[in-house]
Design a protein around this motif. Sequence first.
Motif, mmCIF file in Angstrom:
data_model
loop_
_atom_site.group_PDB
_atom_site.id
_atom_site.type_symbol
_atom_site.label_atom_id
_atom_site.label_comp_id
_atom_site.label_asym_id
_atom_site.label_seq_id
_atom_site.Cartn_x
_atom_site.Cartn_y
_atom_site.Cartn_z
ATOM 1 N N ARG A 20 -7.057 41.161 -5.447
ATOM 2 C CA ARG A 20 -6.620 42.473 -5.876
ATOM 3 C C ARG A 20 -6.241 43.449 -4.622
ATOM 4 N NH1 ARG A 20 -10.208 43.633 -11.293
ATOM 5 N NH2 ARG A 20 -9.309 41.844 -12.323
ATOM 6 N N GLU A 21 -5.562 42.929 -3.798
ATOM 7 C CA GLU A 21 -5.099 43.734 -2.695
ATOM 8 C C GLU A 21 -6.102 44.046 -1.549
ATOM 9 O OE1 GLU A 21 -2.322 46.792 -3.737
ATOM 10 O OE2 GLU A 21 -1.440 45.575 -5.049
ATOM 11 N N ARG A 22 -7.282 43.314 -1.696
ATOM 12 C CA ARG A 22 -8.411 43.632 -0.744
ATOM 13 C C ARG A 22 -8.655 42.047 -0.189
ATOM 14 N NH1 ARG A 22 -11.043 46.797 -5.105
ATOM 15 N NH2 ARG A 22 -10.682 48.900 -4.557
ATOM 16 N N ARG A 23 -8.925 42.363 1.166
ATOM 17 C CA ARG A 23 -9.358 40.996 1.947
ATOM 18 C C ARG A 23 -10.857 40.898 1.795
ATOM 19 N NH1 ARG A 23 -6.422 38.823 6.899
ATOM 20 N NH2 ARG A 23 -5.207 38.524 5.063
ATOM 21 N N HIS A 24 -11.438 39.953 1.169
ATOM 22 C CA HIS A 24 -12.867 39.675 1.058
ATOM 23 C C HIS A 24 -13.269 38.565 2.198
ATOM 24 C CE1 HIS A 24 -11.795 41.573 -2.746
ATOM 25 N NE2 HIS A 24 -12.885 41.700 -2.972
ATOM 26 N N THR A 25 -14.578 38.689 2.513
ATOM 27 C CA THR A 25 -15.305 37.515 3.330
ATOM 28 C C THR A 25 -15.655 36.745 2.293
ATOM 29 O OG1 THR A 25 -15.476 39.088 5.093
ATOM 30 C CG2 THR A 25 -17.043 37.057 5.084
ATOM 31 N N LEU A 26 -15.425 35.446 2.239
ATOM 32 C CA LEU A 26 -15.797 34.501 1.372
ATOM 33 C C LEU A 26 -16.880 33.587 1.865
ATOM 34 C CD1 LEU A 26 -15.145 33.343 -1.521
ATOM 35 C CD2 LEU A 26 -13.629 31.903 -0.271
ATOM 36 N N ARG A 27 -18.018 33.268 1.319
ATOM 37 C CA ARG A 27 -19.050 32.343 1.692
ATOM 38 C C ARG A 27 -19.278 31.382 0.252
ATOM 39 N NH1 ARG A 27 -19.857 33.655 6.545
ATOM 40 N NH2 ARG A 27 -20.400 35.851 7.044
#
Length: 127
Positions: free
Chosen positions: A81-88
């Motif tokens: 949704r047009e946001r960059r998330h840090t993924l774990r």
Amino acid sequence: MPDTAVLPVGDRALPPPGAFRLGGCVLERTTFPLLHRRIRTDGGELVIGDETTLCLPDLLTATVTVAGRRRLSLTGRLDLRERRHTLRLTARIVHRDDNSLVFAATGTAVAPGRRRVRIEAAMEFTR
């Protein structure tokens, strides 16, 4: 299909080095289970080597490490949704042979200044 067809094969968490293409992927935000998204298989790739990487174009880029027998750890970024998330994510190997890898993953994604989002994914890769 016999019950043993979905059991992990052998002692290794990952098949031998090489590139695998995405055969199918489902990604869900568990706080809103109706927001269920099937990921197109075009261009998705898992590359096993000295550094194992997972890439789903325009969505997810992660480094994959073996976290134990039949367990993987995925660390990277998720563009949602047009946001960059840090993924774990932590993944459990559901089925693996020398030509395929299927795993189920759970974990979190967090964008700067936002709450954590719980993520569940199922991915299948084939040579």
